[in-house]
Scaffold this motif. Structure first.
Motif, short mmCIF file in Angstrom:
data_model
loop_
_atom_site.label_atom_id
_atom_site.label_comp_id
_atom_site.label_asym_id
_atom_site.label_seq_id
_atom_site.Cartn_x
_atom_site.Cartn_y
_atom_site.Cartn_z
N LEU A 29 -10.55 6.67 -11.33
CA LEU A 29 -9.71 7.31 -10.32
C LEU A 29 -8.37 7.55 -11.00
O LEU A 29 -7.73 6.61 -11.46
CB LEU A 29 -9.53 6.41 -9.09
CG LEU A 29 -8.54 6.92 -8.04
CD1 LEU A 29 -8.99 8.25 -7.44
CD2 LEU A 29 -8.35 5.88 -6.95
N VAL A 30 -7.98 8.81 -11.07
CA VAL A 30 -6.74 9.19 -11.76
C VAL A 30 -5.82 9.85 -10.74
O VAL A 30 -6.22 10.76 -10.03
CB VAL A 30 -7.03 10.16 -12.93
CG1 VAL A 30 -5.74 10.60 -13.61
CG2 VAL A 30 -7.98 9.51 -13.94
N ARG A 31 -4.57 9.38 -10.71
CA ARG A 31 -3.55 9.98 -9.84
C ARG A 31 -2.42 10.44 -10.75
O ARG A 31 -1.89 9.66 -11.53
CB ARG A 31 -3.04 8.99 -8.82
CG ARG A 31 -4.11 8.58 -7.81
CD ARG A 31 -3.49 7.90 -6.60
NE ARG A 31 -4.47 7.35 -5.71
CZ ARG A 31 -5.07 8.00 -4.73
NH1 ARG A 31 -4.81 9.28 -4.54
NH2 ARG A 31 -5.93 7.41 -3.94
N ALA A 32 -2.06 11.72 -10.63
CA ALA A 32 -1.04 12.31 -11.50
C ALA A 32 -0.04 13.11 -10.67
O ALA A 32 -0.31 13.47 -9.52
CB ALA A 32 -1.71 13.21 -12.53
N VAL B 16 0.88 -1.17 0.00
CA VAL B 16 0.00 0.00 0.00
C VAL B 16 0.91 1.22 0.00
O VAL B 16 1.73 1.39 0.91
CB VAL B 16 -0.94 0.00 1.22
CG1 VAL B 16 -1.80 1.26 1.23
CG2 VAL B 16 -1.80 -1.25 1.23
N VAL B 17 0.80 2.04 -1.03
CA VAL B 17 1.70 3.16 -1.23
C VAL B 17 0.95 4.48 -1.03
O VAL B 17 -0.16 4.64 -1.54
CB VAL B 17 2.30 3.11 -2.66
CG1 VAL B 17 3.19 4.31 -2.93
CG2 VAL B 17 3.06 1.80 -2.86
N ASP B 18 1.55 5.39 -0.31
CA ASP B 18 0.99 6.73 -0.15
C ASP B 18 1.25 7.48 -1.46
O ASP B 18 2.41 7.73 -1.80
CB ASP B 18 1.65 7.46 1.01
CG ASP B 18 1.07 8.84 1.24
OD1 ASP B 18 1.02 9.63 0.28
OD2 ASP B 18 0.70 9.14 2.38
N PRO B 19 0.20 7.82 -2.22
CA PRO B 19 0.43 8.44 -3.53
C PRO B 19 1.15 9.78 -3.47
O PRO B 19 1.99 10.07 -4.32
CB PRO B 19 -0.98 8.59 -4.11
CG PRO B 19 -1.92 8.39 -2.99
CD PRO B 19 -1.21 7.64 -1.92
N VAL B 20 0.86 10.59 -2.47
CA VAL B 20 1.51 11.90 -2.37
C VAL B 20 3.00 11.73 -2.13
O VAL B 20 3.83 12.35 -2.79
CB VAL B 20 0.85 12.77 -1.27
CG1 VAL B 20 1.63 14.05 -1.05
CG2 VAL B 20 -0.60 13.07 -1.66
N ALA C 100 4.71 9.30 -2.98
CA ALA C 100 5.29 8.66 -4.17
C ALA C 100 5.31 9.63 -5.35
O ALA C 100 5.64 9.24 -6.47
CB ALA C 100 4.50 7.41 -4.53
N GLY C 101 4.96 10.90 -5.10
CA GLY C 101 5.04 11.92 -6.15
C GLY C 101 3.78 12.14 -6.95
O GLY C 101 3.78 12.88 -7.93
#
Length: 146
Positions: free
Chosen positions: A108-111, A57-61, A63-64
């Motif tokens: 769900l989009v993470r950029a 489980v990775v913290d998206p923030v 991780a950039g």
């Protein structure tokens, strides 16, 4: 496995959801069964598709990926099957769902940032054959239940 999970199977799933790195021995101790039983049940749950894998489980923030949005799509219904692999190929799309109601698809989009999100939506998603319209909902704060 079409049947409902029994209490032990449910405890195994809950334990592995909380900590996917548990050894079979630790899992057996946690749910109060033998190691052999834990191993057999774990194998059965995997074969049945109840447990589909193990992941970090990775913290998206951290991780950039500092920008998150839900992107809704209205599509031509007959294009859904062809659209799925194209949407999966977009690295920033983390989840997709075919929905009923006012929109057909929710992504769900993470950029990395707003500019990267703009590129994903305007250059990759809206240009797909069958996409009639999109709507982007920027996420200000994110909380995940586990």
């Amino acid at each position: 496995m079409g049947e409902t999970l029994d209490a032990v199977d449910a405890a195994i799933v809950a334990a592995l959801t909380a900590d996917g790195r548990l050894s079979v021995r630790a899992l057996a101790d946690r749910v109060s069964i033998s190691r052999a039983s834990a191993y057999q049940r774990l194998e059965r749950l995997q074969r049945a598709g109840v447990i589909t894998g193990f992941t970090a489980v990775v913290d998206p923030v951290r991780a950039g990926l500092t920008t998150t949005a839900y992107v809704t799509l209205s599509i031509r219904q007959q294009d859904w099957r062809e659209m799925v692999p194209r949407l999966r190929a977009i690295e920033e799309v983390r989840h997709m769902a075919l929905t009923g109601g006012d929109v057909d698809v929710v992504l769900l989009v993470r950029a990395a940032d707003n500019e990267a999100l703009r590129r994903v939506v305007l250059e990759q998603i809206t240009t797909l054959p069958g996409v009639l319209s999109t709507r982007t909902l920027l996420v200000f704060e994110d909380h995940e239940n586990r």
